[in-house]
Design a protein around this motif. Structure first.
Motif, PDB file in Angstrom:
ATOM      1  N   PRO A 106     104.582  59.930   4.548  1.00  9.41           N
ATOM      2  CA  PRO A 106     104.614  59.178   3.286  1.00  9.41           C
ATOM      3  C   PRO A 106     105.159  60.004   2.114  1.00  9.41           C
ATOM      4  N   ASP A 107     104.850  61.318   2.087  1.00 11.56           N
ATOM      5  CA  ASP A 107     105.394  62.173   1.028  1.00 11.56           C
ATOM      6  C   ASP A 107     106.913  62.250   1.142  1.00 11.56           C
ATOM      7  N   ALA A 108     107.415  62.340   2.381  1.00 14.35           N
ATOM      8  CA  ALA A 108     108.861  62.397   2.587  1.00 14.35           C
ATOM      9  C   ALA A 108     109.524  61.088   2.173  1.00 14.35           C
ATOM     10  N   ILE A 109     108.861  59.968   2.424  1.00 11.60           N
ATOM     11  CA  ILE A 109     109.390  58.664   2.011  1.00 11.60           C
ATOM     12  C   ILE A 109     109.560  58.622   0.493  1.00 11.60           C
ATOM     13  N   GLU A 110     108.607  59.169  -0.232  1.00 10.07           N
ATOM     14  CA  GLU A 110     108.698  59.199  -1.691  1.00 10.07           C
ATOM     15  C   GLU A 110     109.915  60.010  -2.145  1.00 10.07           C
ATOM     16  N   LEU A 111     110.187  61.089  -1.465  1.00  7.81           N
ATOM     17  CA  LEU A 111     111.340  61.917  -1.814  1.00  7.81           C
ATOM     18  C   LEU A 111     112.652  61.205  -1.499  1.00  7.81           C
ATOM     19  N   VAL A 112     112.686  60.454  -0.408  1.00  4.01           N
ATOM     20  CA  VAL A 112     113.886  59.670  -0.097  1.00  4.01           C
ATOM     21  C   VAL A 112     114.115  58.630  -1.192  1.00  4.01           C
ATOM     22  N   ALA A 113     113.050  57.982  -1.636  1.00  2.84           N
ATOM     23  CA  ALA A 113     113.171  56.993  -2.704  1.00  2.84           C
ATOM     24  C   ALA A 113     113.661  57.623  -4.005  1.00  2.84           C
ATOM     25  N   ALA A 114     113.369  58.911  -4.179  1.00  2.00           N
ATOM     26  CA  ALA A 114     113.841  59.631  -5.369  1.00  2.00           C
ATOM     27  C   ALA A 114     115.277  60.116  -5.206  1.00  2.00           C
ATOM     28  N   ASN A 115     115.900  59.749  -4.087  1.00  2.00           N
ATOM     29  CA  ASN A 115     117.305  60.088  -3.815  1.00  2.00           C
ATOM     30  C   ASN A 115     117.516  61.604  -3.682  1.00  2.00           C
TER      31      ASN A 115
END
Length: 257
Positions: free
Chosen positions: A131-140
């Motif tokens: 989930p932390d990695a997903i947040e970083l992907v969303a932050a581009n």
């Protein structure tokens, strides 16, 4: 049952991404008196939970330690790359690892893949969780390669995903400690394998069920008695051969005098 005896129950662990609802529904229909408790456990912690007796069985991601656990492979997932919704990769229906070679790819500490050589450019740090990695992907900031079920579990409107055809794949299995194969575990195995409610594989038949399943010895069946009509069979046969009676002939009319 004495007051000191515990009522039977079944504890089922499952890793994120697995949806056990259909198997739980069948369990509740077949064993309504045995409550099933679901426990979500991070993939890396499932073996410890089973060894500690915190669950009777679990849906896990392979591999598992086959010297201690039994496992029934169920299915293999498609691997996808999660990207921002406006990323160029979304123009393709599928990609390869070579297409990701110049992209920053996150490899969280709970990554379910065992990479021989992680693809892409290394990120500045490894996120603690998916989930932390997903947040970083969303932050581009970078991209993430995961099983498709995890991409769906953590789906966001600002993200998309595409299959990666040559990436490692994750297989899901039902697993339990081999030395703790209880009757309830056998019941759940039967449900997962799709056995019918009448199947007794792995469970002892009750004496009444055994008797019902035995074939009847030859010569013991009685033929149904013939229906009695009150007439002798020979008389019936003779009567059947008699010719039908003919109507009497009419005489000639008399002349009037």
């Amino acid at each position: 049952m004495t007051g000191s005896e515990e009522s039977p129950s079944f504890r089922l662990a499952y890793v994120p991404g697995v949806t056990p609802a259909k198997w739980v529904r069948i369990w509740n229909e077949r064993l309504p008196d045995v409550p099933l408790t679901l426990v979500q456990v991070p993939a890396a912690q499932v073996p410890e939970a089973l060894r500690a007796g915190e669950a009777d069985a679990a849906f896990v991601r392979l591999p598992v330690d086959r010297t201690y656990f039994s496992a029934i492979p169920l299915y293999t997932e498609t691997t996808v790359v999660v990207v921002p919704k406006d990323h160029l990769i979304t123009a393709a229906e599928e990609v390869t690892l070579a297409d990701l070679s110049e992209e920053v790819l996150f490899h969280p500490l709970d990554d379910v893949f065992e990479w021989d050589s992680p693809p892409g450019e290394p990120a500045f740090e490894r996120p603690a969780t998916t989930p932390d990695a997903i947040e970083l992907v969303a932050a581009n900031v970078g991209l993430l390669v995961v099983p498709q079920s995890l991409a769906r579990l953590y789906h966001r409107k600002d993200l998309a995903y595409r299959p990666v055809t040559d990436a490692p794949q994750s297989s899901v299995a039902l697993s339990w400690p081999e030395a703790a194969t209880t009757d309830l575990v056998e019941d759940f195995i039967g449900i997962v394998r799709g056995r019918t409610v009448n199947s007794t594989r792995g469970r002892a038949k009750a004496p009444a069920e055994q008797d019902q399943g035995r074939p009847e010895p030859k010569g013991t069946k009685q033929k149904p008695a013939a229906k009695s009509t009150g007439r002798n069979p020979r008389a019936r046969a003779a009567g059947a051969k008699q010719a039908p009676k003919q109507a009497p002939k009419r005489g000639k009319p008399r002349r009037r005098s």
